[in-house]
Scaffold this motif. Structure first.
Motif, PDB file in Angstrom:
ATOM      1  N   ASP A  19       0.821  -1.213   0.000  1.00 38.87           N
ATOM      2  CA  ASP A  19       0.000   0.000   0.000  1.00 38.87           C
ATOM      3  C   ASP A  19       0.857   1.267   0.000  1.00 38.87           C
ATOM      4  N   TRP A  20       2.037   1.196   0.569  1.00 42.34           N
ATOM      5  CA  TRP A  20       2.877   2.393   0.674  1.00 42.34           C
ATOM      6  C   TRP A  20       3.309   2.922  -0.693  1.00 42.34           C
ATOM      7  N   LYS A  21       3.674   2.053  -1.587  1.00 42.70           N
ATOM      8  CA  LYS A  21       3.973   2.343  -2.998  1.00 42.70           C
ATOM      9  C   LYS A  21       5.240   3.150  -3.275  1.00 42.70           C
ATOM     10  N   ALA A  47      10.575  13.972   2.753  1.00 42.33           N
ATOM     11  CA  ALA A  47      10.099  12.723   2.157  1.00 42.33           C
ATOM     12  C   ALA A  47       8.584  12.586   2.292  1.00 42.33           C
ATOM     13  N   HIS A  48       8.057  12.944   3.456  1.00 46.96           N
ATOM     14  CA  HIS A  48       6.615  12.850   3.669  1.00 46.96           C
ATOM     15  C   HIS A  48       5.874  13.794   2.735  1.00 46.96           C
ATOM     16  N   ALA A  49       6.380  15.016   2.576  1.00 48.00           N
ATOM     17  CA  ALA A  49       5.738  15.986   1.686  1.00 48.00           C
ATOM     18  C   ALA A  49       5.771  15.521   0.236  1.00 48.00           C
ATOM     19  N   ARG A  51       6.196   6.981   1.752  1.00 43.67           N
ATOM     20  CA  ARG A  51       5.579   6.380   2.934  1.00 43.67           C
ATOM     21  C   ARG A  51       6.464   5.366   3.636  1.00 43.67           C
ATOM     22  N   TYR A  52       7.656   5.066   3.096  1.00 43.76           N
ATOM     23  CA  TYR A  52       8.563   4.189   3.832  1.00 43.76           C
ATOM     24  C   TYR A  52      10.005   4.536   3.514  1.00 43.76           C
ATOM     25  N   PHE A  57       6.214   6.583   8.993  1.00 44.03           N
ATOM     26  CA  PHE A  57       6.824   5.859   7.878  1.00 44.03           C
ATOM     27  C   PHE A  57       7.019   4.392   8.246  1.00 44.03           C
ATOM     28  N   GLY A  58       6.952   3.530   7.234  1.00 42.42           N
ATOM     29  CA  GLY A  58       7.479   2.196   7.392  1.00 42.42           C
ATOM     30  C   GLY A  58       8.998   2.286   7.474  1.00 42.42           C
ATOM     31  N   ILE A  59       9.611   1.439   8.306  1.00 45.12           N
ATOM     32  CA  ILE A  59      11.048   1.536   8.567  1.00 45.12           C
ATOM     33  C   ILE A  59      11.760   0.306   8.014  1.00 45.12           C
TER      34      ILE A  59
END
Length: 496
Positions: free
Chosen positions: A65-67, A130-132, A136-137, A188-190
């Motif tokens: 889902d993070w893509k 990165a978030h902006a 997502r990971y 974030f996924g780590i």
């Protein structure tokens, strides 16, 4: 990267390592790319083993889902802006600065730790950028092939928190922890990148013998006690990373040549050795999952039960793949920071992301932080541009799935979990806005379906014709979308 080695021109810096720049040219980049393509050519999925652990299945679905993710290569190689680790390797395609012999170069390289002092390091700013951008990971290099650890390991003194590293007294010296914590705060996924090879460890590259290539330099069958010490060392570091650094979702294991397969026909000074380099992946996996239930393992380029998803590098498959996959690709030409790097345009990066997601994959985009701890200004500018597009169109990317026929002409298709379909138009260079009318031939809206363009609002008029579905785009809609690298037409439902 990873197992990658693009030889990029060094940033003339320290007298300690001068002369630099000679021998880091385009011919070597081309050669490295060819080697990488050969090394990462995989069979058509016949050695992929589907995940059966329900906790891992759940985490893998979340990852899907993070893509869109970020991979950061940062280490002592960044001090000079040279390729990560690979100048330490003796394979004949690798070139070091002119006039510097291998033994001397290795000594100089290891002294780079005494220059590593990233006083501008602020991982919260990395995470914010990165978030902006719609990422997502994260995957961060805890240890590359050179063996220098970007975390506070108790297993070796060759680490960022050692007394001879100037940055060791900084409150943020345990770099991996700071990075993971900052990105975790952004939800974030780590992912922890970790090289199974370690060219610094005396039980991988023993000082008793020369190091002819990337492999360990002795027959593990003749010296099993040495190899066992190295396996124990590796497992101890994995234990540290999975017990002392909070939630870790992905263990991204590089150096695919370290595996349990022997190569009895291996040729002298080739890419293989006759013996297996068995790192005991069953034991390593059990350890990691005992500490982090459900963690996804990515034993790159090895196949089998511990490569839970595949990672084609610097390439986009021309069709969907029959297993979970992620293209890992640099924003520029280099995985690690290079002061002379050139970056792909935001338009190209958006199109790459869309093309990958339409085929069911993820994009892991690589950026190399500078030696002072900041992300390059050009990279930040590109992330902002991608983020502007994702702010409007991100719902066509995150959480989506592939839908046949995946693309048509300039369209690429994704499907939302609610059944809606996104037809994403990839704008040509210099194409200022969408055309007044578009035709979809391979997807048919269901009766009563609603069509709209993301970011423009309002329903669009459409009708079924003999050659497909005709959709009219009013001038006001087209003006709202002007200048974007791609536009998303959302269809609320399509016919089965």
């Amino acid at each position: 990267m990873v197992t990658r080695r693009r030889m990029l021109q060094g940033a003339g810096a320290l007298a300690l390592l001068s002369p630099l720049g000679k021998g880091f040219g385009h011919d070597q980049e081309k050669g490295a790319a060819q080697v990488a393509q050969q090394e990462h050519a995989k069979p058509a999925g016949d050695d992929y083993v589907p995940v059966t652990d329900p906790l891992v299945q759940r985490k893998l679905a979340q990852w899907s889902d993070w893509k869109f993710g970020l991979i950061l290569h940062w280490g002592i190689y960044s001090v000079l802006g040279i390729v990560e680790s690979w100048t330490l390797c003796s394979e004949d395609w690798i070139k070091r600065p002119g006039g510097v012999g291998y033994v001397e170069w290795k000594q100089r390289y290891e002294q780079l730790r005494t220059q590593f002092n990233p006083v501008k390091f602020d991982p919260a700013r990395w995470a914010e950028a990165a978030h902006a951008a719609g990422m997502r990971y994260l995957v961060f290099t805890t240890k590359h092939h050179d063996g220098f650890c970007m975390f506070d390991t108790a297993q070796t003194g060759y680490r960022v928190t050692a007394p001879d590293v100037p940055y060791h007294a900084n409150p943020r010296a345990n770099v991996a922890r700071e990075v993971f914590d900052a990105f975790r705060r952004r939800d974030f996924g780590i992912g922890a990148y970790f090289s199974k090879a370690d060219w610094h460890h005396p039980d991988y590259w023993s000082p008793l013998w020369a190091t002819p290539d990337r492999n360990n330099n002795y027959d593990v069958g003749k010296y099993p006690e040495m190899w066992k010490r190295f396996v124990d060392f590796t497992h101890a570091q994995i234990n540290e990373l999975t017990t002392q650094y909070g939630r870790v979702d992905l263990m991204w294991l590089d150096a695919g040549w370290v595996n349990d397969r022997p190569h009895p026909d291996a040729k002298a000074h080739g890419m293989e050795v006759p013996w297996a380099q068995d790192i005991d992946m069953p034991g390593l996996a059990a350890l990691a999952r005992r500490n982090q239930p459900g963690i996804v393992l990515v034993d790159r380029d090895v196949g089998g039960p511990y490569e839970n998803y595949r990672t084609p590098e610097q390439t986009v498959p021309d069709r969907p793949l029959p297993y979970p996959w992620e293209t890992c690709m640099t924003m520029g030409r280099s995985w690690s920071w290079n002061p002379h790097d050139t970056y792909k345009s935001p338009r190209e990066l958006v199109h790459t992301l869309v093309g990958i997601v339409a085929k069911g994959g993820n994009l892991l985009l690589g950026v190399g932080p500078q030696p002072d701890g900041e992300l390059p200004a050009a990279a930040l500018e590109h992330l902002r541009a991608i983020g502007a597009w994702m702010q409007v169109n991100g719902s066509a990317i995150h959480g989506s799935r592939a839908i046949a026929p995946y693309g048509e002409g300039k369209f690429r298709f994704t499907q939302g979990k609610d059944g809606s379909v996104n037809a994403i138009w990839l704008a040509d260079e210099g194409e200022p806005e969408p055309p007044a009318s578009i035709v979809l031939r391979s997807l048919k809206p269901a009766p009563g379906a609603k069509l709209q363009v993301l970011g423009a609002g309002g329903e669009l008029v459409w009708q079924q014709g003999g050659d497909g579905v005709h959709v009219a785009l009013p001038p006001a809609v087209r003006r709202q979308l002007a200048g974007a690298p791609a536009w998303t037409l959302r269809i609320s439902a399509v016919r089965a």
